[in-house]
Design a protein around this motif. Structure first.
Motif, PDB file in Angstrom:
ATOM      1  N   GLU A 259       0.733  -1.129  -0.303  1.00 41.37           N
ATOM      2  CA  GLU A 259       0.097   0.446  -0.426  1.00 41.37           C
ATOM      3  C   GLU A 259       0.557   0.895  -0.208  1.00 41.37           C
ATOM      4  O   GLU A 259       0.210   1.818  -0.770  1.00 41.37           O
ATOM      5  CB  GLU A 259      -0.727  -0.564   0.992  1.00 41.37           C
ATOM      6  N   GLN A 260       1.975   1.283   0.602  1.00 40.13           N
ATOM      7  CA  GLN A 260       3.268   2.013   0.980  1.00 40.13           C
ATOM      8  C   GLN A 260       3.418   2.860  -0.394  1.00 40.13           C
ATOM      9  O   GLN A 260       4.086   4.016  -0.909  1.00 40.13           O
ATOM     10  CB  GLN A 260       3.809   1.927   1.832  1.00 40.13           C
ATOM     11  N   LYS A 261       4.061   1.200  -1.214  1.00 38.67           N
ATOM     12  CA  LYS A 261       4.917   1.328  -2.328  1.00 38.67           C
ATOM     13  C   LYS A 261       3.773   1.835  -3.591  1.00 38.67           C
ATOM     14  O   LYS A 261       4.057   3.118  -4.240  1.00 38.67           O
ATOM     15  CB  LYS A 261       5.364   0.273  -2.600  1.00 38.67           C
ATOM     16  N   LYS A 262       2.502   1.400  -3.772  1.00 37.56           N
ATOM     17  CA  LYS A 262       1.530   2.262  -3.985  1.00 37.56           C
ATOM     18  C   LYS A 262       1.452   4.369  -4.134  1.00 37.56           C
ATOM     19  O   LYS A 262       1.500   4.687  -4.534  1.00 37.56           O
ATOM     20  CB  LYS A 262       0.082   1.437  -4.061  1.00 37.56           C
ATOM     21  N   VAL A 263       1.111   4.491  -3.122  1.00 37.67           N
ATOM     22  CA  VAL A 263       1.288   5.804  -2.855  1.00 37.67           C
ATOM     23  C   VAL A 263       1.938   6.502  -3.197  1.00 37.67           C
ATOM     24  O   VAL A 263       2.068   7.391  -3.602  1.00 37.67           O
ATOM     25  CB  VAL A 263       0.278   6.265  -1.191  1.00 37.67           C
ATOM     26  N   MET A 264       3.304   5.492  -1.948  1.00 45.72           N
ATOM     27  CA  MET A 264       4.582   6.295  -2.885  1.00 45.72           C
ATOM     28  C   MET A 264       4.738   7.209  -4.690  1.00 45.72           C
ATOM     29  O   MET A 264       5.530   7.546  -4.413  1.00 45.72           O
ATOM     30  CB  MET A 264       5.854   5.684  -2.224  1.00 45.72           C
ATOM     31  N   ARG A 265       4.311   5.432  -5.515  1.00 45.62           N
ATOM     32  CA  ARG A 265       4.334   6.374  -6.534  1.00 45.62           C
ATOM     33  C   ARG A 265       4.008   6.671  -7.234  1.00 45.62           C
ATOM     34  O   ARG A 265       4.192   7.239  -7.887  1.00 45.62           O
ATOM     35  CB  ARG A 265       4.530   4.506  -7.691  1.00 45.62           C
ATOM     36  N   THR A 266       2.721   6.816  -6.985  1.00 41.34           N
ATOM     37  CA  THR A 266       1.809   8.136  -7.488  1.00 41.34           C
ATOM     38  C   THR A 266       1.687   8.820  -7.141  1.00 41.34           C
ATOM     39  O   THR A 266       0.819  10.235  -7.179  1.00 41.34           O
ATOM     40  CB  THR A 266       0.021   7.243  -7.421  1.00 41.34           C
ATOM     41  N   GLN A 267       1.598   9.123  -5.470  1.00 41.75           N
ATOM     42  CA  GLN A 267       1.227  11.232  -5.266  1.00 41.75           C
ATOM     43  C   GLN A 267       2.887  11.110  -4.739  1.00 41.75           C
ATOM     44  O   GLN A 267       4.126  11.022  -4.200  1.00 41.75           O
ATOM     45  CB  GLN A 267       0.122  10.798  -4.088  1.00 41.75           C
ATOM     46  N   ASP A 268       2.411  12.806  -5.092  1.00 41.45           N
ATOM     47  CA  ASP A 268       4.093  13.609  -3.777  1.00 41.45           C
ATOM     48  C   ASP A 268       4.260  13.482  -2.483  1.00 41.45           C
ATOM     49  O   ASP A 268       2.860  13.650  -2.567  1.00 41.45           O
ATOM     50  CB  ASP A 268       4.354  14.629  -5.349  1.00 41.45           C
ATOM     51  N   MET A 269       4.976  13.925  -1.880  1.00 43.84           N
ATOM     52  CA  MET A 269       4.923  14.507  -0.878  1.00 43.84           C
ATOM     53  C   MET A 269       3.591  15.279  -0.177  1.00 43.84           C
ATOM     54  O   MET A 269       3.547  15.724   0.437  1.00 43.84           O
ATOM     55  CB  MET A 269       6.317  14.916   0.387  1.00 43.84           C
ATOM     56  N   ARG A 270       3.858  16.541  -1.048  1.00 39.84           N
ATOM     57  CA  ARG A 270       2.666  17.656  -0.953  1.00 39.84           C
ATOM     58  C   ARG A 270       1.272  17.214  -0.523  1.00 39.84           C
ATOM     59  O   ARG A 270       0.585  17.800   0.029  1.00 39.84           O
ATOM     60  CB  ARG A 270       2.615  18.774  -2.143  1.00 39.84           C
ATOM     61  N   TYR A 271       1.026  16.199  -2.031  1.00 44.54           N
ATOM     62  CA  TYR A 271      -0.475  15.394  -2.065  1.00 44.54           C
ATOM     63  C   TYR A 271      -0.738  14.986  -0.635  1.00 44.54           C
ATOM     64  O   TYR A 271      -1.431  15.167   0.417  1.00 44.54           O
ATOM     65  CB  TYR A 271      -0.199  14.866  -2.742  1.00 44.54           C
ATOM     66  N   VAL A 272       0.389  14.051   0.283  1.00 45.06           N
ATOM     67  CA  VAL A 272       0.039  13.201   0.721  1.00 45.06           C
ATOM     68  C   VAL A 272       0.527  14.395   2.349  1.00 45.06           C
ATOM     69  O   VAL A 272      -0.593  13.922   3.207  1.00 45.06           O
ATOM     70  CB  VAL A 272       1.764  12.211   1.567  1.00 45.06           C
ATOM     71  N   GLU A 273       0.922  15.205   2.741  1.00 43.74           N
ATOM     72  CA  GLU A 273       1.208  15.862   3.727  1.00 43.74           C
ATOM     73  C   GLU A 273      -0.388  16.985   3.733  1.00 43.74           C
ATOM     74  O   GLU A 273      -0.361  16.974   4.856  1.00 43.74           O
ATOM     75  CB  GLU A 273       2.429  16.964   3.315  1.00 43.74           C
ATOM     76  N   MET A 274      -0.941  17.075   2.519  1.00 41.93           N
ATOM     77  CA  MET A 274      -2.094  18.005   2.464  1.00 41.93           C
ATOM     78  C   MET A 274      -3.371  17.188   3.138  1.00 41.93           C
ATOM     79  O   MET A 274      -4.001  17.272   3.754  1.00 41.93           O
ATOM     80  CB  MET A 274      -2.691  18.329   0.872  1.00 41.93           C
ATOM     81  N   LYS A 275      -3.047  15.444   2.395  1.00 41.68           N
ATOM     82  CA  LYS A 275      -4.156  14.855   3.746  1.00 41.68           C
ATOM     83  C   LYS A 275      -3.615  14.855   4.562  1.00 41.68           C
ATOM     84  O   LYS A 275      -4.749  14.137   5.197  1.00 41.68           O
ATOM     85  CB  LYS A 275      -4.109  13.104   2.528  1.00 41.68           C
ATOM     86  N   ARG A 276      -2.260  14.214   4.895  1.00 45.86           N
ATOM     87  CA  ARG A 276      -2.131  13.866   6.545  1.00 45.86           C
ATOM     88  C   ARG A 276      -3.311  15.200   6.745  1.00 45.86           C
ATOM     89  O   ARG A 276      -3.614  15.228   7.995  1.00 45.86           O
ATOM     90  CB  ARG A 276      -1.084  14.429   7.153  1.00 45.86           C
ATOM     91  N   VAL A 277      -2.747  16.646   6.854  1.00 41.77           N
ATOM     92  CA  VAL A 277      -3.149  17.572   7.592  1.00 41.77           C
ATOM     93  C   VAL A 277      -5.102  17.403   7.801  1.00 41.77           C
ATOM     94  O   VAL A 277      -5.255  18.472   8.482  1.00 41.77           O
ATOM     95  CB  VAL A 277      -2.660  18.926   7.102  1.00 41.77           C
ATOM     96  N   ALA A 278      -5.120  17.323   6.672  1.00 39.01           N
ATOM     97  CA  ALA A 278      -6.865  17.418   6.555  1.00 39.01           C
ATOM     98  C   ALA A 278      -7.643  16.128   7.945  1.00 39.01           C
ATOM     99  O   ALA A 278      -8.808  16.251   8.836  1.00 39.01           O
ATOM    100  CB  ALA A 278      -7.341  16.660   5.352  1.00 39.01           C
ATOM    101  N   GLU A 279      -7.316  15.290   7.346  1.00 39.05           N
ATOM    102  CA  GLU A 279      -7.051  13.889   8.800  1.00 39.05           C
ATOM    103  C   GLU A 279      -6.974  14.933   9.898  1.00 39.05           C
ATOM    104  O   GLU A 279      -7.970  13.594  11.002  1.00 39.05           O
ATOM    105  CB  GLU A 279      -6.471  13.153   8.259  1.00 39.05           C
ATOM    106  N   ALA A 280      -6.122  15.080   9.984  1.00 40.89           N
ATOM    107  CA  ALA A 280      -5.400  15.890  11.467  1.00 40.89           C
ATOM    108  C   ALA A 280      -6.521  16.596  12.050  1.00 40.89           C
ATOM    109  O   ALA A 280      -6.857  16.524  13.175  1.00 40.89           O
ATOM    110  CB  ALA A 280      -4.397  16.369  11.692  1.00 40.89           C
ATOM    111  N   LYS A 281      -7.337  17.815  11.081  1.00 43.55           N
ATOM    112  CA  LYS A 281      -8.585  18.236  11.737  1.00 43.55           C
ATOM    113  C   LYS A 281      -9.440  17.915  12.412  1.00 43.55           C
ATOM    114  O   LYS A 281     -10.160  17.748  12.633  1.00 43.55           O
ATOM    115  CB  LYS A 281      -8.019  19.352  10.437  1.00 43.55           C
ATOM    116  N   LYS A 282      -9.724  17.156  11.112  1.00 38.57           N
ATOM    117  CA  LYS A 282     -10.962  16.160  11.023  1.00 38.57           C
ATOM    118  C   LYS A 282     -11.181  15.328  12.460  1.00 38.57           C
ATOM    119  O   LYS A 282     -12.029  14.941  13.697  1.00 38.57           O
ATOM    120  CB  LYS A 282     -11.418  14.948  10.149  1.00 38.57           C
ATOM    121  N   ILE A 283      -9.699  14.480  12.889  1.00 36.32           N
ATOM    122  CA  ILE A 283      -9.431  13.812  13.986  1.00 36.32           C
ATOM    123  C   ILE A 283      -9.962  14.873  15.092  1.00 36.32           C
ATOM    124  O   ILE A 283     -10.715  14.582  16.265  1.00 36.32           O
ATOM    125  CB  ILE A 283      -8.385  13.771  14.484  1.00 36.32           C
ATOM    126  N   GLU A 284      -9.132  16.695  15.547  1.00 38.12           N
ATOM    127  CA  GLU A 284      -9.813  17.164  16.469  1.00 38.12           C
ATOM    128  C   GLU A 284     -10.790  17.790  16.537  1.00 38.12           C
ATOM    129  O   GLU A 284     -11.187  17.898  17.561  1.00 38.12           O
ATOM    130  CB  GLU A 284      -9.055  18.119  15.611  1.00 38.12           C
TER     131      GLU A 284
END
Length: 252
Positions: free
Chosen positions: A91-116
């Protein structure tokens, strides 16, 4: 002129190589000089190689060490580099091949806000993963310990003793009217909804952690392109990116 050449050609004899004598026919074809030369050259080449290897072994430093000694193995007499397996899930290989770091970081920040936001709504008062609180009561004698009643001590209804929140006293129940859901099926429905919300919160927390690990691994792979010398301190695992120590270089 052509007739003269034909006459000369008719006088010439065909050249025949000397064959093996009759009493040596069992030994195969007779070796010619060109065959001997090939065999001799091959023999001398092998002897020179062995001599060079003996000299190299005699002059070798016994304390000499190369990392290639532990990172390679013999297969059919040939040195082959050992394959290092990367600790990365599919799963990590698939995401790392298709997405770049900015996109992953943007999705992580969105998840963090939803968690809060979910944490603020649920307050985590009756979460299953939350550590259970302890409340110690002190009494004067052993007799009081044997006859101790938690409901009467707290002054509430016995059905409300197990609650960690919304536990009104008997005086409050007698003097004030109850607001909110009272019917059992409504209370059960609300409890199911609350449990479902906790499940969603747990899934979002796991997803945010995975996104963080993926962003760290992408960043570590980008840092490897740096020309400075580096040493791997810790190997990569499914839950952590590899850690490298870079040589400090003063900027001019």
């Amino acid at each position: 002129m052509s007739s003269f050449r034909k006459a000369l050609k008719s006088r010439q004899r065909n050249h025949h190589e000397r064959s093996q004598p009759g009493f040596r026919r069992t030994m195969g074809l007779l070796e010619k000089k060109k065959d001997y030369k090939l065999r001799a050259d091959d023999y001398h080449k092998k002897q020179n190689t062995l001599a060079a290897l003996r000299k190299k072994a005699l002059e070798k430093n016994p304390d000499e060490f190369y990392f290639n000694m532990i990172s390679s193995k013999l297969e059919d007499g040939v040195h082959v580099m050992k394959k290092t397996e990367e600790e990365v899930t599919e799963e990590q290989k698939k995401v790392m091949r298709t997405q770049d770091m900015r996109y992953v970081e943007m999705k992580r920040v969105a998840e963090a806000k939803k968690i809060e936001r979910l944490k603020g709504e649920l307050h985590l008062l009756d979460a299953e993963s939350k550590q259970k609180n302890k409340h110690t009561f002190f009494v004067d004698s052993k007799k009081e310990v044997e006859t101790f009643n938690l409901a009467s001590h707290l002054g509430t209804d016995p059905k409300l003793v197990d609650r960690v929140y919304n536990r009104p006293t008997l005086q409050t129940l007698e003097t004030k009217s109850i607001k909110g859901a009272v019917k059992p099926y409504v209370i059960n429905k609300m409890a199911k909804q609350r449990k479902h919300q906790y499940k969603i919160l747990s899934q979002r927390i796991d997803r945010e952690k995975k996104m963080f690990v993926i962003s760290q691994k992408i960043q570590s792979r980008k840092d490897l392109h740096d020309k400075n010398k580096k040493v791997k301190v810790k190997k990569e695992t499914p839950d952590r990116a590899a850690i490298y120590k870079f040589e400090s270089k003063r900027k001019r």
